[in-house]
Design an enzyme around this catalytic site. Structure first.
Site, mmCIF file in Angstrom:
data_model
loop_
_atom_site.group_PDB
_atom_site.id
_atom_site.type_symbol
_atom_site.label_atom_id
_atom_site.label_comp_id
_atom_site.label_asym_id
_atom_site.label_seq_id
_atom_site.Cartn_x
_atom_site.Cartn_y
_atom_site.Cartn_z
ATOM 1 N N ASP A 115 0.928 -1.143 0.071
ATOM 2 C CA ASP A 115 -0.082 -0.084 0.116
ATOM 3 C C ASP A 115 0.930 0.987 0.094
ATOM 4 O OD1 ASP A 115 -2.354 1.539 0.324
ATOM 5 O OD2 ASP A 115 -2.561 1.380 2.359
ATOM 6 N N GLU B 218 2.638 5.125 -3.855
ATOM 7 C CA GLU B 218 2.520 5.987 -4.784
ATOM 8 C C GLU B 218 4.015 6.876 -5.053
ATOM 9 O OE1 GLU B 218 0.195 5.778 -2.489
ATOM 10 O OE2 GLU B 218 -1.010 4.733 -3.717
ATOM 11 N N ASP C 189 -9.202 4.304 -1.894
ATOM 12 C CA ASP C 189 -10.104 4.665 -0.670
ATOM 13 C C ASP C 189 -11.475 5.239 -1.176
ATOM 14 O OD1 ASP C 189 -8.188 3.471 0.697
ATOM 15 O OD2 ASP C 189 -7.685 5.557 1.521
HETATM 16 C C1 NOJ Z 1 -4.639 3.402 2.741
HETATM 17 C C2 NOJ Z 1 -5.294 2.159 2.015
HETATM 18 O O1 NOJ Z 1 -5.775 2.546 0.778
HETATM 19 C C3 NOJ Z 1 -6.153 1.601 2.883
HETATM 20 O O2 NOJ Z 1 -6.943 0.518 2.283
HETATM 21 C C4 NOJ Z 1 -5.530 1.131 4.190
HETATM 22 O O3 NOJ Z 1 -6.493 0.457 5.162
HETATM 23 C C5 NOJ Z 1 -5.142 2.249 4.853
HETATM 24 N N1 NOJ Z 1 -4.032 2.950 3.992
HETATM 25 C C6 NOJ Z 1 -4.154 1.858 6.250
HETATM 26 O O4 NOJ Z 1 -3.038 0.946 5.586
#
Ligand code: NOJ
Length: 940
Positions: A524, A527, A599
């Site tokens: 995660d 970017e 998200d």
């Molecule tokens: C951002 C991610 O997009 C999300 O899915 C994740 O739960 C959070 N980071 C925490 O790691």
């Protein structure tokens, strides 16, 4: 509680106006447009430099600039037009002065060249020039500095290069399909020394010299030590009204115009990987990933371009009025590609149809790697499962409620202080035992591992990274530090081969998660997300391995990080196929694993936007895609949650996930009737796994996606090009229309062709192009089965995908309007790499109306490994065959059919539900006693 209304923190992210190179190139386009036919762009090919040899046409583009004395000054841009063996063409332009002599005063800490390695990361395919390409320039053409090359399959393609005005047209069978520099917007910012004192009058040729050598955004300075480096080119798709692709954006599938007007955007589509934590829907704003691939489709033709550039990129789209003389009755789409730095490196794919385009793109950037089958099951995630007990209780509840799932996920809270590769011991004292308990039920554990490494003395992962200088550096060569979840952190620089080796060390068996091999990984924030950085990312003037600036490789970074993780997992479990989920991606990331759309939020709008987003990813080569089921932020109503599961069961990657502040929402929590409906949806997913897996197998060698736009099956229906709320699902022939409206009791589903369609659940017949009304109360997922396809299911309910590997199969045959049908089945062990050495089964099923026989035939060359694989599954029976739409009068008897296998034959019982005026007949062959591994046939 109602879900929060999201508003993207737009002010954190640049508009085109705020990115000086975008602003300048857009203004350049405006200038060109305002001059119309009088536009005389400064770039021309010098005819004396043009030469064609062995599949490559090369030469030099010369830009006439006016220097401070006002005298013309020529800047040279060598170009190559390469005709590739794979049938695509590649146009590459660099800048001579940055390639050659050292530029006096150029900072030693930086590579002087323009970044030219985007293709190195994105393209794994063969870039050998095709020596079969022939130059066919006539003498007259040469006199007027026009060059012509025939290339491609059977010489069907042709490129015509014109020196002045500079233009390259690509033809297929005599018709132009892609035109580079149609509008004369080709532009490359040549190197120039930073003026000691900005004096605008010295730079008369520049439209806007402001911000060329340094730029500020949101109070953060970008030093731009290499000065302006932008590149731009316009690409016209003549006669094409619709273009698709360039993910990632939360927008409709058919890309909008971006120069204002009703229903259009005012901003170009932006490709710049950012942690856009509350993204807006119907927006051209940049998101987490970038694939600079665009497909244009019209009746009878599909073509595409791939802009291999890893820097920030903006794409303007406009559509012309139809030009009947030139390109027929349709509008044309004009696009303008603008990148901050790097070289021009653009691939032209001439189709002619959608599947050829996907194949051509896959031959360049690689195909979806075949995932392990459990990765195609349901994944249960939330931020966070808090302890081992919590994990095991959720796991047990899936069994209590009789709902299958394959992997449970741990978000960042499992770590000790967000230090990856550590465990919060108070909550996870015995992670290996927990993994063993999951493994007993053949389930996996996914842990999150991000690229930011907490800067803390005593934290070994950081210490090694820092000591060996494997992290991103600042412009003055120090370790770059910024903020993310753990607080102050460093970022691993996975462009550096030594950093990749270091990363592999961290995952070693025995070191991380013991020797357990039911471990999968989630990458995660890659970017990369830097909370206190410009646009929530790394400063553009930070430095990577090779002395490249971050600006050059920004969009590629996330892919290199996943690449390191995949290599690490391959080293840890060499026989296993790895599974890694990523948030950030670039062209080529499809080779590495799955992606999700980040998200989203628990509202209907976010459920609605998923389908067009997944379609965009899919046409751009990324098949293994999904979205957070239920919506990440907020709390879905039980109805929304149920509808989301019903849609999610058809996402190639199927995972429920929720924000740390969202209420728990595991499938049993909403209660009845919702829990049962969610169970039904998840079970339907598991039933279809054999067909889903077969579709992934196909994607892994020819690039045809799992989520298929209507034009893939109905390429000539131009009315369907704008429809993006329904899709064909893999190899099943199922046309799925997720319900995305609160309180819906029915929906309009569009049939794109004249084929016969059957309601998948009750066999109601629909036929005729256009919208059909179909009932869709909460209990029902609107799915129509297109006639002509045979899908394969496993109907026994199990706890997980792995446990289904020896279960019997059911064939569902939906006959087409002539009474025929065909389908394929691919099977292998579902988790190791032995399929790559031939250990698989690949069968073709065909039902022929002439003789009323359903046959199974092998599609694989016989080899020792597939024989031994077949032996390992020789207990797998076909337990049921369901034929929908048969003319039952043609049956020999109404109670039995004849089966043949292994030179034996026998009769077997059938059950018939006769057709009514609305519903098709259903003939069910029960337990025909045939096995999947050999040829067989059934005479109806
Ligand atoms: C951002 C991610 O997009 C999300 O899915 C994740 O739960 C959070 N980071 C925490 O790691």
């Amino acid at each position: 509680m109602a879900a929060p209304v999201l508003s993207a923190k737009k002010y954190l992210f640049k508009t085109c106006e705020q990115a000086s190179f975008c602003r300048r190139n857009r203004a350049y386009a405006d200038l060109a447009d305002s001059r119309g036919a009088a536009w005389d762009p400064p770039y021309v090919i010098d005819p004396s430099t043009v030469a064609f040899d062995s599949g490559v046409l090369q030469g030099t583009i010369v830009k006439t600039v006016t220097d401070s004395t006002g005298a013309p000054n020529n800047v040279e841009f060598p170009f190559q037009l390469v005709f590739l063996e794979s049938g695509s063409a590649r146009f590459v332009v660099d800048e001579k002065q940055r390639v050659e002599s050292p530029i006096p005063g150029f900072p030693e800490s930086l590579t002087q060249r323009r970044y030219n390695e985007a293709s190195k990361w994105a393209v794994t395919g063969d870039l050998t020039p095709d020596i079969g390409a022939v130059e066919s320039t006539t003498d007259d053409e040469r006199k007027s500095a026009v060059y012509r090359v025939r290339y491609g399959p059977d010489g069907h393609f042709e490129a015509i290069v014109q020196a002045k005005p500079l233009q390259i047209r690509f033809y297929r069978d005599g018709e132009p399909h892609v035109i580079l520099n149609d509008r004369g917007l080709f532009n490359m910012d040549q190197y120039r020394p930073k003026p000691t004192e900005m004096d605008e009058s010295k730079f008369e040729d520049e439209l806007d010299v402001k911000d060329m050598w340094e730029e500020n955004f949101g109070g953060k300075e970008d030093k731009k030590p290499k000065g302006p480096e932008s590149i731009a080119l316009d690409v016209t798709f003549p006669g094409y009204e619709h273009v698709f692709g360039i993910p990632e954006h939360a927008d409709q599938f058919s890309l909008r115009e971006t120069r204002g007007g009703d229903g259009n955007h005012d901003e170009p589509y932006r490709l710049f990987n950012v942690d856009i934590f509350e993204y807006e829907v119907n927006s051209p704003m940049a998101m987490y990933g970038a694939i600079p691939f665009m497909q244009a489709h019209k009746k009878g033709s599909s073509v595409a371009i791939f802009w291999a550039n890893g820097a920030e990129t903006w794409i303007d789209i406009t559509k012309t009025k139809p030009n009947p003389e030139a390109f027929g009755i349709r509008k044309s789409t004009q696009t303008h590609w603008i990148s901050e730095s790097g070289i021009i490196d653009v691939y032209i794919l001439l189709g002619p149809d959608p599947s050829s385009v996907y194949q051509q793109y896959g031959l360049l950037t690689g195909f979806t790697s075949l995932p392990p089958i459990y990765a195609l099951g349901y994944h249960q995630c939330r931020w966070n499962y808090n302890s081992e007990e919590d994990v095991l209780e959720v796991d047990a509840n899936f069994d209590s409620y009789d709902i299958p799932y394959d992997a449970i996920w741990l978000d960042i809270e499992y770590t000790d202080g967000k230090k990856y590769f550590t465990w919060l011991k108070s909550m996870f004292p015995t992670p290996e035992k927990m993994m063993q308990a999951l493994d007993k039920r053949k389930r996996k554990l996914v842990t999150i591992i991000d690229p930011h490494i907490k800067k803390e003395s005593g934290y070994k992962v950081y210490e090694g990274l820092s000591k060996n200088e494997l992290a991103l550096k600042t412009d003055n060569g120090e370790e770059f530090n910024g903020w993310c979840w753990p607080g102050e952190s460093a970022w691993i620089d996975t462009f550096n081969p030594k950093a990749v080796e270091y990363w592999k060390e961290q995952f070693k068996s025995g070191k991380y998660c013991g020797h357990e091999n039911n471990l999968l990984i989630w990458n995660d924030m890659n970017e990369p997300s830097v909370f206190n950085g410009p646009e929530v990312s790394a400063p553009r003037d930070t430095i990577h391995y090779g002395n490249w600036e971050h600006r050059d490789i920004h969009n590629i970074y996330g892919m290199t990080f996943v690449n390191a993780t995949v290599q690490a997992m391959q080293a840890r479990q060499p026989r296993q196929r790895p599974f890694v989920l990523t948030r950030s991606f670039f062209a080529g990331s499809q080779r590495l694993g799955a992606v999700w759309t980040g998200d989203n939020a628990a509202t209907w709008d976010y459920l609605r936007i998923v389908t067009p987003m997944l379609l965009s990813h899919s046409v751009a080569g990324f098949s293994f895609v999904g979205a957070d089921v239920g919506g990440f932020f907020g709390n879905p109503t039980s109805e929304l949650l149920t509808r989301w599961y019903q849609a999610g069961a058809f996402y190639p990657f199927f995972r429920g996930h929720a924000h740390i502040e969202s209420k728990r929402r595991e499938p049993w929590l909403p209660g009845e009737p919702y829990t049962s409906l969610i169970r039904t949806a998840i079970r339907m997913r598991y039933q279809l796994l054999p067909s889903i897996y077969t579709a992934f197998h196909r994607a892994s060698f020819d690039g045809v996606p799992i989520i298929r736009p209507l034009f893939l099956l109905a390429p000539d229906n131009e009315d369907a090009l704008g429809i993006d709320d329904q899709f064909f699902f893999g190899e099943t022939g199922l046309l799925v229309k997720p319900i995305v409206q609160e309180g819906a009791m029915s929906t309009e589903i569009y049939l794109p062709d004249e084929e016969i369609y059957y309601d998948y659940l009750d066999q109601t017949i629909y036929q005729g192009i256009g919208y059909k009304n179909i009932e869709a109360p909460l209990e029902k997922i609107p799915i129509l089965a297109r006639g002509g396809h045979i899908l394969v299911r496993r109907d026994r309910h199990r706890r997980s995908a792995t446990l289904m590997s020896h279960d019997p199969l059911t064939l569902v045959v939906h006959l087409d309007k002539t009474g025929d049908a065909a389908g394929v089945l691919y099977l292998d062990d579902g988790e190791t790499t032995s399929y790559s050495r031939g250990a698989y089964l690949y069968r073709f099923f065909i039902f022929n109306v002439q003789d009323n026989i359903l046959r199974s035939r092998s599609m694989q060359a016989s080899s020792a490994s597939n024989k031994s694989f077949e032996k390992s599954i020789d207990d797998v029976r076909i337990e049921k065959i369901i034929v929908v739409g048969m003319d039952t009068d043609k049956l020999k008897t109404n109670h039995a059919v004849e089966a043949f296998q292994d030179r034996k034959s026998w009769t077997t019982d059938i059950h018939i539900t006769e057709a009514t005026d609305r519903k098709a007949s259903v003939v069910t062959v029960r337990d025909p006693k045939i096995f999947v591994t050999g040829d067989w046939s059934i005479q109806f």
